[in-house]
Design a protein around this motif. Structure first.
Motif, PDB file in Angstrom:
ATOM      1  N   HIS A 251       0.770  -1.583   0.294  1.00 40.54           N
ATOM      2  CA  HIS A 251      -0.020   0.029   0.137  1.00 40.54           C
ATOM      3  C   HIS A 251       1.137   1.637   0.015  1.00 40.54           C
ATOM      4  O   HIS A 251       0.754   2.157   0.294  1.00 40.54           O
ATOM      5  CB  HIS A 251      -0.798  -0.133   0.931  1.00 40.54           C
ATOM      6  N   CYS A 261      -7.044   0.341  -5.398  1.00 39.87           N
ATOM      7  CA  CYS A 261      -6.298  -0.487  -4.902  1.00 39.87           C
ATOM      8  C   CYS A 261      -7.903  -1.475  -3.756  1.00 39.87           C
ATOM      9  O   CYS A 261      -8.587  -0.696  -3.273  1.00 39.87           O
ATOM     10  CB  CYS A 261      -5.189  -0.480  -3.070  1.00 39.87           C
ATOM     11  N   CYS A 263      -7.667  -1.937  -0.560  1.00 37.62           N
ATOM     12  CA  CYS A 263      -7.783  -1.114   0.529  1.00 37.62           C
ATOM     13  C   CYS A 263      -8.611   0.556   0.669  1.00 37.62           C
ATOM     14  O   CYS A 263      -8.721   1.408   1.837  1.00 37.62           O
ATOM     15  CB  CYS A 263      -6.504  -0.585   1.156  1.00 37.62           C
ATOM     16  N   CYS A 268      -1.765   2.323  -4.699  1.00 34.00           N
ATOM     17  CA  CYS A 268      -0.886   1.762  -4.278  1.00 34.00           C
ATOM     18  C   CYS A 268      -0.325   0.790  -5.165  1.00 34.00           C
ATOM     19  O   CYS A 268      -0.527   0.104  -6.300  1.00 34.00           O
ATOM     20  CB  CYS A 268      -1.555   0.822  -3.494  1.00 34.00           C
TER      21      CYS A 268
HETATM   22 ZN   LIG Z   1      -3.882   0.177  -0.759  1.00 30.76          ZN
END
Ligand SMILES: [Zn+2]
Length: 405
Positions: A251, A261, A263, A268
């Motif tokens: 990340h 991403c 996340c 990332c």
């Molecule tokens: Zn990420």
């Protein structure tokens, strides 16, 4: 004399000595008390006391070694110390996107059995995850005629940001909720202590104990799977960061406002290098009708598909950029690229190595060595088992201290 000496030494110090003795025996296989004392630069009396405690806890045992005599004649056989492999059974477990893999090992790390179970859902509620883990453990133990009550410890590897010291999951791609303290669920569902840890840290632990990191003080382990992970070993210890969620290499940002991403953020490294990113890249260009894994993209590239070739090459360039950043930050003894499958050769090509070289600050010295380690399917579970053995050792030594005090 031993007793009076021990009484002025604090419990913490005695525990630390016992653990160092245990580590020494684990790394040597079998070793005499006097050799442990000289390796640890500690008095023979201290080692005698520590080994007596470890024998009484069932962690180590005495065996008869080869006789040693300077004159060449037969002398008295030497007494050596060895781990008592039969003493404890530890389970290492990895929760991946579609599968749980479990390995049972004895206290020496020898495999007893292993098992894989398909998962219906890639993301589960915390309660559902722990009961799924329990089921997988029951099935594994049953294979060798045991029950989960025989386990001394369970180590659980998850992707994500995890504070291992308190079994707290900030975020994981396998769990539907954020900020979960797993201790109450573990106490309710599992029969013995369980330890939740970031999966890349587990692989770093396995590389350190059994793999390419053995004997190294400072090294990095980059893991390649669905996402991209990192384990940092500094001065012989895993470095996790203040909140337990450092080393999030996947990340780190490689592109301002770049690809999305998993996340939730953009740009990332993982969003360019992870399995899902590559498959997504093929999908958006209409090239992924039969594509499930990165191996499928490799097959396509090998048969001359330009799109597949360029998707893999771009991932390699991004990965090289990331690795050169790691070298600039840590200057480690070596970087180990660990993967379960054979599907990451695009990240180790000559072009990627050139990219790394071009990104590292120029000094008149060779680059740290980059080693590639293909582990096979059980990589993550073996890593978890290595961590489990370490945690059970600490737990048993603490119990020893509590009983003695
Ligand atoms: Zn990420």
């Amino acid at each position: 004399m031993l007793k009076s000496r021990a009484s002025v030494v604090s419990l913490d110090q005695r525990n630390a000595t016992r653990l160092r003795v245990l580590e020494q025996i684990r790394s040597k296989g079998s070793v005499s008390r006097i050799d442990i004392a000289s390796a640890l630069e500690t008095s023979p009396a201290t080692i005698t006391s520590a080994t007596a405690d470890l024998i009484s806890a069932g962690l180590i045992k005495e065996i008869e070694g080869e006789a040693q005599s300077k004159s060449g004649k037969r002398g008295r056989p030497r007494v050596l110390l060895q781990l008592d492999g039969q003493s404890f059974l530890v389970a290492g477990l990895k929760v991946a996107r579609q599968m749980i893999s479990v390995i049972l090992v004895d206290f020496e790390g020898n495999e007893v059995t292993s098992h894989k179970a398909q998962l219906e859902d890639a993301r589960m509620s915390p309660a559902n995850l722990i009961s799924t883990i329990r089921l997988a453990l029951e099935d594994t133990c049953q294979q060798v005629g045991l029950s989960i009550e025989h386990l001394a410890g369970i180590s659980i590897g998850l992707a994500g940001q995890i504070d291992a010291a308190r079994n707290f999951v900030h975020w994981s791609s396998s769990v539907t909720e954020r900020n979960i303290d797993f201790n109450p669920l573990i106490a309710k569902e599992l029969p013995c202590p369980a330890f939740v840890e970031n999966d890349a840290n587990l692989v770093a632990k396995a590389e350190q104990l059994f793999g390419l990191g053995k004997g190294l003080k400072n090294f990095l382990v980059v893991t390649i799977e669905h996402g991209v992970g990192l384990g940092i070993v500094l001065d012989g210890r895993l470095y996790r960061g203040k909140r337990g969620c450092g080393a999030e290499f996947g990340h780190t940002k490689v592109q301002l406002d770049g690809a999305l991403c998993q996340c939730g953020q953009r740009g990332c490294l993982e969003a360019y290098v992870g399995d899902y990113a590559l498959i997504r890249e093929m999908t958006v260009t209409g090239h992924a009708d039969d594509m499930q894994t990165v191996s499928d993209i490799h097959t396509r590239a090998n048969s001359g598909d330009d799109r597949a070739t360029s998707v893999l090459a771009r991932a390699g360039q991004m990965f090289g950029l990331g690795v050169s950043n790691l070298i600039n930050l840590f200057d480690p003894q070596c970087i180990i690229v660990s993967g379960a499958q054979m599907s990451f050769e695009h990240l180790c090509s000559a072009e990627v190595m050139t990219r790394i070289q071009n990104g590292v600050v120029n000094v008149d010295a060779p680059l740290p060595e980059i080693k590639v380690h293909h582990w096979g399917d059980l990589m993550w579970a073996k890593g978890a088992a290595a961590y489990g053995i370490e945690q059970v050792s600490i737990q048993k030594v603490k119990e020893l201290a509590a009983n003695a005090s």
